[in-house]
Design a protein around this motif. Structure first.
Motif, mmCIF file in Angstrom:
data_model
loop_
_atom_site.group_PDB
_atom_site.id
_atom_site.type_symbol
_atom_site.label_atom_id
_atom_site.label_comp_id
_atom_site.label_asym_id
_atom_site.label_seq_id
_atom_site.Cartn_x
_atom_site.Cartn_y
_atom_site.Cartn_z
ATOM 1 N N VAL A 202 3.723 -0.264 5.825
ATOM 2 C CA VAL A 202 3.589 0.196 4.447
ATOM 3 C C VAL A 202 4.938 0.748 3.981
ATOM 4 N N THR A 203 5.350 0.407 2.776
ATOM 5 C CA THR A 203 6.552 1.028 2.226
ATOM 6 C C THR A 203 6.130 2.108 1.253
ATOM 7 N N ALA A 204 6.500 3.344 1.571
ATOM 8 C CA ALA A 204 6.149 4.456 0.704
ATOM 9 C C ALA A 204 7.361 4.827 -0.143
ATOM 10 N N THR A 205 7.096 5.305 -1.375
ATOM 11 C CA THR A 205 8.155 5.875 -2.197
ATOM 12 C C THR A 205 8.061 7.382 -2.035
ATOM 13 N N THR A 206 9.064 7.979 -1.403
ATOM 14 C CA THR A 206 8.953 9.387 -1.042
ATOM 15 C C THR A 206 9.037 10.261 -2.286
ATOM 16 N N VAL A 207 8.702 11.541 -2.103
ATOM 17 C CA VAL A 207 8.705 12.500 -3.218
ATOM 18 C C VAL A 207 10.087 12.563 -3.865
ATOM 19 N N GLU A 208 11.129 12.458 -3.043
ATOM 20 C CA GLU A 208 12.485 12.487 -3.612
ATOM 21 C C GLU A 208 12.953 11.107 -4.052
ATOM 22 N N GLN A 212 10.536 4.575 2.313
ATOM 23 C CA GLN A 212 10.325 4.843 3.735
ATOM 24 C C GLN A 212 9.321 3.845 4.283
ATOM 25 N N ALA A 213 9.746 3.087 5.299
ATOM 26 C CA ALA A 213 8.823 2.138 5.936
ATOM 27 C C ALA A 213 7.955 2.906 6.920
ATOM 28 N N ILE A 214 6.644 2.742 6.839
ATOM 29 C CA ILE A 214 5.722 3.421 7.751
ATOM 30 C C ILE A 214 5.049 2.366 8.623
ATOM 31 N N PRO A 215 5.288 2.437 9.941
ATOM 32 C CA PRO A 215 4.739 1.402 10.818
ATOM 33 C C PRO A 215 3.231 1.546 10.981
#
Lengths: 559, 183
Positions: A202-208, A212-215
């Motif tokens: 999953v690719t998350a868009t961080t708060v900042e 971030q790729a999440i395995p």
């Protein structure tokens, strides 16, 4: 804080002691085929594989079948790892592993070492993790159980020359012990937050606002058996420090317990099989003394602040949810058993806590040890101990009613000391050539510790590491791969040869001169032999590595 | 010779059967069960909209702005593929230098878990002391009363599990999201 730490450690010990008799009894019943509640499945597996489960094998046939099983397992795993690019369940489109790394990894999982020169999330497809590694996570501890059973039968059988049927032993170990426990454990892990899915990362868009790729992946099913089977290979690179492998203090407690559960219970199984439960408790007691000593020493060492950085709590390489006590309890348990998973980075342990971890491995993985492997390893020390006790009282040594003669002692000495000698020789080679030294992450005495730890881990079939060392090089992949193979079979083959020679001996009733082996005194003698022998072997090397590091640390030197 | 060949044929069939049983049936059944029983936990404890997740409650994110609480240092700079640690030992000059650099940035009394990098590089938690240490900075950057920030910290703090397992900890990502949610 301190009171809570003591409470957790005490609960761990209490749970281990309480679970040992019921699980040990259960295993004795199912392994010897006295309780076959899954008989239809068991029989179906025999028919599918062409196994004639009632055929008794000599030690040679038993060993030959075991080697065949490992050769085929190795070849199949190697093919899966190298060919994963063409296989299904590969959402990240990862390419096949290169040959040297794949060979090292295949040997590692077949020998129950689970040394990892790769990071799972970056290198392996879900198919490789499941159909490749998880399978060996099940069958490599089953091989350990089988060797243990063969050896015990050598002692307890009063007639005949055979030691059992390897295939039936393997099937029963997986079907009745490893698989049911793993199913239960995997569900608990998934409920606590260990991932179990087949989705792509999953690719998350961080708060900042960063990406971030999440395995993802089928981690819980693999982690359950990784701990229960004393395998230790992480689904993710940082192993059980990863929040997706070990998300909560509860998973940490249960994973710790799972590491010791089967090896500890097998001491009770042994007691039942030899017809004297105190024989099993004597071994359990010796193992417990060594565990407690190592844990106490590690915890004390790790509680001292680093005099160079003056940071009060040693949290480098550790996770906040676990803290220092749970990290050193893990570093002790994982090196006592030949598990090798980590929940903190052993490379960042204090010199003395790191030394305890290394020494635990070098004792031969007998402090509960690997599934099955801990028992047959400990029985080698037992033979040596009754031999020494026999010399002291001037009688022919005997164990479980059978005489121990020169051949058995010679074989036990090979099993115990060839791996130790090879650790030192291999570490000496690696620390004197560029191919060995260029991989170091730390300089000074700690660099030598990294190399020593790597070869101890490979030859002891542990799999943990001072992970700063860069080991995905042809030199280390080949040297450590060879080390894992030799370390596994240099114990298995002598153990089965001893089984073959013991089974032919006639048993004699105990005489007044028999040294009893089911007493606390024997447990203490056994511990003494283990410590004296290993101290003689490893003290010089440990002096150059961790002990030197401790001294220069006290002087405030850095490298 | 014939018996050796038989061994290898049985071994091959056994590996195939074990692969189907423990390498396919078992992990797939566990996937099905976990997805049915604990879909949130089994899928990575993701937070935010499903189409565009804001992260995982279990995986640390990088925070550098003064208005956010900062997580523990990460040797992999919060990259999760692959994860990684510093692996520096007690006598490492690199470790000593890293600690000095962090002290210079955070102040000389910063708690241990902010000075030392985590094991996974993805530790989602800091100690309650490390959160308290940052309250003043966050409150000032957001022009909020420190008591309100402390209140949010308390809400994001978990004690030891069941009262006795593990350590007290504050989830940094959840805490920062609760700060952003204040209007």
């Amino acid at each position: 804080m301190f009171a809570l730490d003591i409470l957790q450690a005490a609960l761990f010990a209490a749970a281990l002691i309480l679970l040992t008799p019921p699980l040990g009894l259960y295993m004795a019943l199912v392994l010897e085929g006295r309780w076959r509640f899954l008989a239809p499945v068991e029989t179906a597996i025999y028919r599918l594989c062409g196994i004639r489960e009632l055929r008794e094998m000599s030690w040679r046939q038993y060993t030959g079948a075991l080697i065949a099983f490992n050769v085929i397992g190795l070849a199949v795993l190697l093919a899966i790892l190298m060919g994963q690019g063409f296989l299904p369940l590969n959402p990240q489109n990862l390419p096949g592993m290169k040959f040297f790394l794949a060979l090292n990894t295949a040997i590692s999982f077949v020998t129950n070492t689970n040394w990892q020169a790769y990071s799972g999330e970056a290198a392996l497809s879900y198919f490789s993790q499941m159909a490749g590694l998880t399978v060996q996570n099940f069958v490599s501890p089953a091989v350990g159980v089988a060797v243990m059973l063969g050896l015990i039968r050598g002692f307890v059988r009063r007639t005949g020359t055979t030691v059992g049927n390897l295939w039936a032993d393997l099937v029963r170990s997986v079907l009745y012990i490893l698989l049911p426990l793993a199913i239960l454990f995997a569900i608990v892990l998934a409920g606590q937050g260990v991932v179990q899915n087949l989705s792509g990362y999953v690719t998350a868009t961080t708060v900042e606002g960063a990406q971030q790729a999440i395995p993802m992946g089928p981690a819980a099913s693999q982690i359950a058996i990784k701990q229960l089977g004393t395998n230790g290979g992480g689904f993710f690179g940082v192993n059980s420090a990863h929040p997706f492998e070990n998300p909560t203090p509860l998973t940490n407690f249960l994973e710790l317990l799972a590491i010791f559960l089967i090896p500890a219970s097998l001491t009770y199984t042994f007691g039942i099989m030899v017809g004297d439960r105190r024989q099993g408790w004597a071994l359990f007691g010796a193992m417990f003394i060594l565990f407690l000593a190592g844990f106490t020493a590690s915890w004390w060492a790790e509680s001292q602040p680093n005099p160079i950085t003056h940071v009060p709590i040693n949290m480098e390489g550790k996770e906040q949810r676990f803290g220092v006590m749970n990290s050193v309890l893990w570093s002790t348990v994982t090196t006592d058993a030949s598990n090798g998973s980590v929940n903190s980075m052993h490379d960042s342990l204090s010199p003395m806590a790191g030394m305890v971890a290394m020494l635990n491995i070098k004792l031969g993985e007998v402090i509960y040890g690997g599934v099955g492997a801990g028992m047959y390893g400990m029985l080698m020390y037992v033979l040596l101990t009754v031999f020494i006790a026999g010399l002291m009282v001037g009688r022919t040594p005997e164990y479980l009613g059978k005489k121990i003669e020169a051949r058995e002692v010679r074989l036990a000495v090979i099993a115990l000391f060839v791996p130790s000698g090879l650790i030192l020789v291999a570490a000496a080679i690696a620390s004197s050539i560029p191919a060995g030294l260029s991989s170091l992450a730390n300089a000074g005495p700690h660099g030598l510790s990294e190399i020593l730890y790597a070869f101890a881990s490979a030859l002891g079939n542990n799999g943990s590491a001072f992970a700063g060392l860069t080991v995905d090089t042809p030199f280390y992949n080949l040297m450590l791969g060879a080390g894992m193979l030799v370390g596994r079979f240099i114990v298995i083959i002598p153990a089965l040869m001893i089984a073959g020679s013991m089974v032919r001996k006639t048993a004699a009733p105990p005489s007044p001169g028999t040294f009893p082996t089911n007493t606390p005194l024997f447990a203490v003698l056994l511990v003494s032999v283990i410590l004296i022998v290993s101290a003689l072997f490893f003290l010089p090397a440990l002096t150059l590595g961790p002990i030197s590091e401790h001294m220069v640390m006290l002087q405030g030197r850095t490298f | 010779m014939k018996s050796i060949l038989t061994d290898y044929l049985v071994a091959l069939r056994a590996i195939v059967v074990f692969t189907v049983l423990t390498g396919l049936a078992y992990p797939l059944a566990m996937t099905g069960l976990a997805q049915a029983l604990f879909p949130q936990a089994a899928n990575g404890s993701l937070i935010g909209p499903a189409a565009q997740p804001a992260g995982s409650a279990l995986i640390a994110q990088k925070f550098t702005a003064p208005k956010y609480f900062w997580p523990r240092p990460s040797a992999s700079d919060f990259g999760a593929v692959p994860s990684g640690a510093s692996n520096q030992g007690f006598t490492s000059a690199k470790l000593a230098a890293a600690v000095e650099e962090r002290r210079a940035a955070l102040g000389s009394n910063a708690p241990s878990d902010l000075l030392y990098a985590s094991g996974s590089g993805l530790d989602p938690h800091i100690s309650p002391e490390a959160a308290e240490y940052q309250v003043a900075r966050v409150a000032e950057a957001r022009q909020l009363p420190p008591e309100l920030v402390r209140h949010l910290v308390a809400a994001a703090t978990e004690g030891p599990q069941f009262g006795f397992l593990g350590q007290a900890r504050v989830n940094v990502l959840l805490l920062n999201r609760s700060l952003d949610a204040l209007k």
